[in-house]
Design an enzyme around this catalytic site. Structure first.
Site, PDB file in Angstrom:
ATOM      1  CD  GLU A  15     -17.042 -42.802  36.361  1.00  0.00           C
ATOM      2  OE1 GLU A  15     -18.071 -43.404  36.722  1.00  0.00           O
ATOM      3  OE2 GLU A  15     -16.104 -43.331  35.746  1.00  0.00           O
TER       4      GLU A  15
ATOM      5  CD  GLU B  11     -18.707 -49.300  31.021  1.00  0.00           C
ATOM      6  OE1 GLU B  11     -17.978 -48.318  30.789  1.00  0.00           O
ATOM      7  OE2 GLU B  11     -18.558 -50.025  32.005  1.00  0.00           O
TER       8      GLU B  11
ATOM      9  CD  GLU C 233     -13.838 -50.276  31.659  1.00  0.00           C
ATOM     10  OE1 GLU C 233     -13.187 -49.509  32.386  1.00  0.00           O
ATOM     11  OE2 GLU C 233     -14.401 -49.888  30.624  1.00  0.00           O
TER      12      GLU C 233
HETATM   13  C1  GAL Z   1     -15.482 -47.251  32.121  1.00  0.00           C
HETATM   14  C2  GAL Z   1     -15.998 -47.882  33.403  1.00  0.00           C
HETATM   15  C3  GAL Z   1     -17.248 -47.213  33.920  1.00  0.00           C
HETATM   16  C4  GAL Z   1     -17.107 -45.722  33.839  1.00  0.00           C
HETATM   17  C5  GAL Z   1     -16.813 -45.323  32.423  1.00  0.00           C
HETATM   18  C6  GAL Z   1     -16.682 -43.835  32.219  1.00  0.00           C
HETATM   19  O1  GAL Z   1     -14.098 -47.390  32.052  1.00  0.00           O
HETATM   20  O2  GAL Z   1     -16.255 -49.247  33.236  1.00  0.00           O
HETATM   21  O3  GAL Z   1     -17.463 -47.629  35.243  1.00  0.00           O
HETATM   22  O4  GAL Z   1     -16.046 -45.346  34.680  1.00  0.00           O
HETATM   23  O5  GAL Z   1     -15.600 -45.900  32.027  1.00  0.00           O
HETATM   24  O6  GAL Z   1     -16.366 -43.537  30.887  1.00  0.00           O
END
Ligand code: GAL
Length: 663
Positions: free
Chosen positions: A355, A307, A150
């Site tokens: 997280e 993702e 990202e």
């Molecule tokens: C994305 C990121 C991941 C994780 C995820 C959580 O922005 O690429 O590493 O942080 O969000 O929702």
């Protein structure tokens, strides 16, 4: 382009084994096999472990992880691991830290704490890419490379001195000489004329509105700087590896600062991350829009969902969990709209770190959970859908979208803060979604000849060539509809004189002499029964027929909706912000005029999309309602093995995919 699709639809997620003791790894692989996982992204945030001090690499643990995955038949999307610099780098080189517009340093402790223009970061990160790629280029588990993560998620803009110097270099490249820059930036205004390149800075915190073209160019520059990191990593990879290369975009989540359309040619496959705005009951519309936009950026090719979440995220104010069935609907909606892979963040829910409350494929509570059972179900579903991979999505409608137009329209000092780029895009898209019509969301320079209808929400900034192309499209028989505050400026953010909507005056057959934005909460009414707010303007027809006019507000009797015949087609202008029912009615008229029909006619709340590969077609139907619905379909139901002869019964919340028999 390197070929990226395997034998099946990809299924899996980010795998961060470094957060767990090695004993967990073999259980991970067993559970992955049980779930049908076939691809995991590894090493994304591993820089500090792979290179604990500068130039000393420790690959042993990653060797073991990759071997274990390979033995278990799990393929790997291997990260270049450059996403977040290790503490030793920022300690040795504090000048790599980004600075905000007010000069404040953004310290490490989170992630992505680097200035995108830093030559030190570039050099060190490329050394890492070289080391990782050399070691694993031939590893049999690795089927794909994942550059950074990202890019620009947190560090899209840096205002430090290094960035300032890079910005000057970028401007010299763009303008060649200072006079051209002064003209483009309109520096005759407010005594801003530059006599030397060294006088120019990024738009740092200032007392009054910063020069709009300076702001716009800084946004362009910043996107290009991150793109340069992508390209630099790709160049290194290309010399060492043969697998396809991607990086995860963030299309469709309000992420504004990266012009992904321009980045798309730098990857072998477009991949995207998408998270729902959980509190929004209509979040599945946003998901559909994101997926259609990702496909548009991919030029219509299949793409990869890199993702999304199995359930709640941890970064929204209230992290609403997904209800039973929602994971499946969300995932298969992406597949319906062209994804050939469904991956998640992340495999196993973290027990530490920021997280730890983010959902995963394996929750804290372990595999005996709703989430893991649904994950296994999805694995089986995707296996059953293997035949759709490589097919494309049917769409007769295009919606034009341009990141630069977004940047431009949301600069400060405009007629109304209520005019945002997403607003009309979401409104028009929502009406199409409710009508069961799929749209490609594409850049204005895209060849439009294959579309029956082109919608143009708020294209404030537009290039002449794109205006000409839209004109030619309409003249050749196309139907287009353009909403207010479009065509206003050129690429330098200079007003197109002679009346609004500037670039589109001729195509639309109207001339606006003045904008009359409305007060907060103020509504106006039209003589066709529509209600609107936010925006009105004093439109004079100049060849266009008037379809509706205001009955009240600042401009009673003035046209609000017009239609102009041009050659064999027609161009509609929507001069106000219609509410949802009025937008639905407008879109229904446009669809009828353009001869666009839904994939199948479905009850409200049911999402229908068709994928196609030559003569073969698949109908995806997703029931977002809480009652069983029936829709017309002929063919084999891939998820149940059943057959439908004329009618498909789709229970509440369920998904069906029918290999259509259309003879
Ligand atoms: C994305 C990121 C991941 C994780 C995820 C959580 O922005 O690429 O590493 O942080 O969000 O929702």
């Amino acid at each position: 382009m390197r070929r990226w699709q395997g034998d099946s639809i990809y299924f899996g997620g980010d795998y961060n084994p470094e957060q767990w003791p090695e004993e967990t790894w073999s259980e991970d692989v067993d559970l992955m096999r049980q779930a049908g996982v076939n691809l995991v992204s590894v090493g994304i945030f591993s820089w500090a472990l792979l290179e604990p001090t500068q130039g000393r690499f420790e690959f042993g643990w990653l060797d073991r992880v990759l071997d274990l995955l390979h033995d278990g038949g799990i393929q790997v999307d291997l990260a270049t691991a450059t996403a977040s610099p290790p503490p030793w780098l920022t300690r040795a080189h504090p000048e790599t830290l980004p600075r905000r517009a007010d000069g404040a340093i953004l310290w490490p402790g989170g992630r992505q704490a680097y200035c995108p223009s830093s030559p030190v970061f570039r050099e060190r990160s490329l050394e890492l890419v070289r080391a990782v790629a050399s070691r694993y280029a031939e590893h049999p588990a690795v089927v794909m490379w994942h550059i950074s993560n990202e890019l620009g998620c947190h560090n899209a803009h840096c205002y430090c001195d290094v960035s300032a110097e890079a910005f000057r270099g970028w401007l010299r490249e763009r303008y060649g000489d200072l006079n051209r820059l002064n003209d483009a930036w309109g520096t005759a205004f407010w005594s801003q004329r530059y006599g030397d390149w060294a006088e120019i800075n990024p738009p740092r915190a200032a007392l009054a509105f910063a020069n709009p073209t300076q702001q716009l160019d800084f946004l362009r520059f910043s996107s290009d700087e991150l793109r340069a990191q992508l390209r630099a990593e790709r160049e290194v990879l290309k010399t060492l590896v043969g697998q396809p290369i991607t990086t995860n975009f963030m299309i469709g989540m309000g992420v504004k600062h990266m012009d992904y359309q321009s980045w798309a040619s730098d990857v072998d496959l477009v991949s995207n991350d998408h998270y729902l705005t959980a509190a929004d009951p209509q979040a599945h519309l946003g998901l559909a829009l994101a997926a259609d936009h990702t496909r548009g950026v991919a030029g219509g090719d299949p793409w990869l969902l890199m993702e999304h979440s199995t359930s709640a995220v941890q970064w929204q104010p209230r992290n609403v969990a997904k209800l039973p069935g929602q994971l499946r609907r969300n995932s298969l909606a992406h597949v319906a709209r062209g994804a050939d892979g469904v991956l998640f963040f992340q495999w196993r829910a973290s027990r530490a770190g920021a997280e730890k409350f983010h959902s995963a494929l394996v929750p804290h509570a372990g595999p005996d959970t709703k989430v893991f059972r649904e994950v296994c179900q999805l694995g089986a579903d995707l296996k059953a859908l293997a035949e759709v991979r490589g097919s494309r999505v049917d769409a007769d409608v295009a919606i034009l979208f341009d990141w630069e137009a977004w940047w431009g329209v949301e600069l400060d000092s405009h007629p109304s803060v209520d005019v945002t780029y997403a607003d009309r895009l979401n409104a028009l898209y929502g009406s199409l979604w409710r009508a069961g019509v799929t749209a490609d969301i594409v850049h204005p320079s895209t060849d439009l000849s294959g579309y029956r209808l082109v919608l143009v929400p708020t294209l404030y900034l537009v290039r002449d060539a794109d205006v000409d192309a839209l004109h030619a499209y309409v003249a050749a028989g196309g139907t287009a509809a353009i909403t207010y505050f479009s065509g206003i400026v050129d690429a330098d953010d200079h007003i197109r004189l002679g009346g609004y909507p500037g670039a589109f005056r001729e195509l639309l057959g109207v001339r606006t002499e003045e904008f009359f934005p409305l007060r907060e909460g103020e509504q106006v009414h039209l003589d066709d029964g529509s209600t609107a707010d936010v925006w009105t303007e004093w439109v004079h027809p100049d060849g266009a027929e008037v379809l509706a006019s205001y009955t009240d507000g600042p401009l009673p009797g003035v046209p609000a909706l017009t239609r102009h015949r041009v050659g064999d087609g027609a161009a509609w202008y929507v001069g106000t912000r219609l509410d949802e029912p009025a937008t639905d009615r407008l879109v229904a008229r446009l669809l009828a005029e353009a001869g666009v029909r839904p994939a199948v006619s479905a009850p409200s709340g049911v999402e229908v999309v068709r994928r196609r590969d030559g003569d073969r077609t698949w109908l995806f139907a997703i029931n977002h309602t809480d009652t069983e619905v029936r829709l017309p379909a002929h063919g084999v139901e891939l998820l149940t093995g059943g057959h439908c002869a004329g009618e498909l019964a789709l229970p509440a919340g369920e998904v069906a995919v029918v290999r259509e028999d259309r003879t």
